[in-house]
Design an enzyme around this catalytic site. Structure first.
Site, mmCIF file in Angstrom:
data_model
loop_
_atom_site.group_PDB
_atom_site.id
_atom_site.type_symbol
_atom_site.label_atom_id
_atom_site.label_comp_id
_atom_site.label_asym_id
_atom_site.label_seq_id
_atom_site.Cartn_x
_atom_site.Cartn_y
_atom_site.Cartn_z
ATOM 1 N N GLY A 133 0.818 -1.206 0.000
ATOM 2 C CA GLY A 133 0.000 0.000 0.000
ATOM 3 C C GLY A 133 0.849 1.250 0.000
ATOM 4 O O GLY A 133 2.088 1.184 -0.043
ATOM 5 N N LYS A 188 2.319 -0.666 -10.162
ATOM 6 C CA LYS A 188 2.319 0.783 -9.888
ATOM 7 C C LYS A 188 3.713 1.364 -10.021
ATOM 8 O O LYS A 188 3.874 2.541 -10.363
ATOM 9 C CB LYS A 188 1.711 1.069 -8.511
ATOM 10 C CG LYS A 188 2.425 0.415 -7.328
ATOM 11 C CD LYS A 188 3.521 1.254 -6.730
ATOM 12 C CE LYS A 188 4.236 0.540 -5.609
ATOM 13 N NZ LYS A 188 5.263 1.357 -4.966
ATOM 14 N N THR A 245 3.118 6.665 -5.371
ATOM 15 C CA THR A 245 4.378 6.389 -6.050
ATOM 16 C C THR A 245 4.549 7.223 -7.313
ATOM 17 O O THR A 245 5.675 7.551 -7.697
ATOM 18 C CB THR A 245 4.473 4.891 -6.395
ATOM 19 O OG1 THR A 245 4.134 4.128 -5.240
ATOM 20 C CG2 THR A 245 5.869 4.513 -6.836
#
Length: 332
Positions: A133, A188, A245
């Site tokens: 996360g 991601k 990110t």
């Protein structure tokens, strides 16, 4: 209070140990005994988290067997490349020890997700899962508020350890979709490189928003093809981690993209970075697994081509903007 062993004294392992030590007996182990000695002496991890004071309750143990013997939970905080040898070592003598890992990505060579690697070493009834996360190590280590996901194929295991590990500065949510959680954490990083390229080229906020939105659709398609659930990608392990990110200045993968936009070559970028940028290591495998499952991931492919030097960053963005028109909401 639980007895927790953190394996790996990089930025993230140190941050978690610092976070847990306030409420649990916390041991930190590193493959480099001299590094542990430095941390014990200095009261900080000068290599990876300079300037952040370490909780004095952290126990620094250089002997692996001694560290494992008293542990009720092992948290493996290595890069993906270190997961296999660490699991092998844990399973050889402590096969019943519950394990969490925090690495994000696919294993080079095998193309496996972390939980797929874990099945090779851990007994079927051994508790296991991933912590993932939106979380920068520096902020967690400093005690700033954070919320992450603990995902496991066993909801009972996930719930039990969420209840043990949750505290006011580190909130955890249980999830039993480990595939979706790991896909979100892996891809991601690739999309953060894409966002860094876009920002570095000066394409603006509109372009970044489009990249992240369409990138999230790519993540969801790959996850579904491997058995993950769409709703997981709408939470912390997907959208939350992607936003952080791709936009946060502390993101190593975003910094790779910014440097690529400046025209720097990848070797120089990684040398200057001085840390692992998992997106660089993961991109080729993401593309391979997508192609093997018939999943269309144009942004990820473009990042792969830029990283390997076959596509200029400007041309990559142009290529994405001039693709054939299609419906926004389409079947996975």
């Amino acid at each position: 209070m639980a007895s927790i062993l953190v394996i790996g004294a990089g930025a993230w392992g140190t941050a978690l140990a610092n976070s847990y030590a306030g409420a649990h007996r916390t041991t930190l182990w590193s493959i480099e005994p001299e590094h542990l000695a430095e941390m014990r002496r200095d009261g900080e991890n000068k290599r990876y988290l300079p300037g952040i004071a370490l909780n004095q309750r952290i126990e620094f143990v250089a002997d692996f067997d001694e560290a494992c013997e008293a542990a009720e939970l092992a948290v493996i905080a290595t890069p993906v490349s270190g997961l296999r040898p660490t699991l092998k070592r844990v399973a050889a003598s402590y096969s019943a020890l519950p394990v969490l890992w925090v690495c994000k990505g696919f294993e080079a060579g095998t193309g496996k997700l972390p939980h797929e690697v874990a099945t090779e070493f851990l007994l079927p009834d051994t508790g296991r899962g991933v912590l993932t996360g939106p979380s920068f190590a520096q902020e967690v280590a400093a005690g700033l508020p954070c919320a992450i996901t603990l995902a496991s194929s066993s909801m009972e295991f996930a719930t039990r350890w969420v209840e043990q590990l949750i505290h006011p500065r580190l909130r955890l949510y249980a999830n039993d979709d480990i595939i979706g959680a790991e896909i979100g954490g892996a891809v991601k990083n690739v999309l953060a490189i894409a966002a860094g390229i876009s920002d570095g080229l000066g394409y603006g906020y509109n372009a970044r928003a489009a990249l992240l939105t369409r990138g999230l659709a790519e993540i969801a398609r790959l996850s579904a093809s491997l058995g993950g659930r769409r709703e997981t990608l709408m939470g912390l392990a997907g959208m939350g981690d992607l936003i952080l990110t791709a936009t946060g200045d502390l993101s190593r993968n975003r910094r790779v993209g910014l440097a690529l936009a400046e025209g720097k070559n990848l070797k120089t970028i990684l040398e200057e970075l001085g840390h692992v940028a998992e997106g660089v290591l993961t991109t080729e495998t993401v593309v391979a697994r997508a192609e093997a499952n018939g999943v269309d991931m144009p942004i990820t492919r473009a990042v792969r081509d830029v990283l390997c030097g076959s596509l200029d960053p400007h041309d990559a963005m142009e290529q994405l903007m001039t693709r054939e028109a299609r419906l926004e909401i389409a079947p996975l």
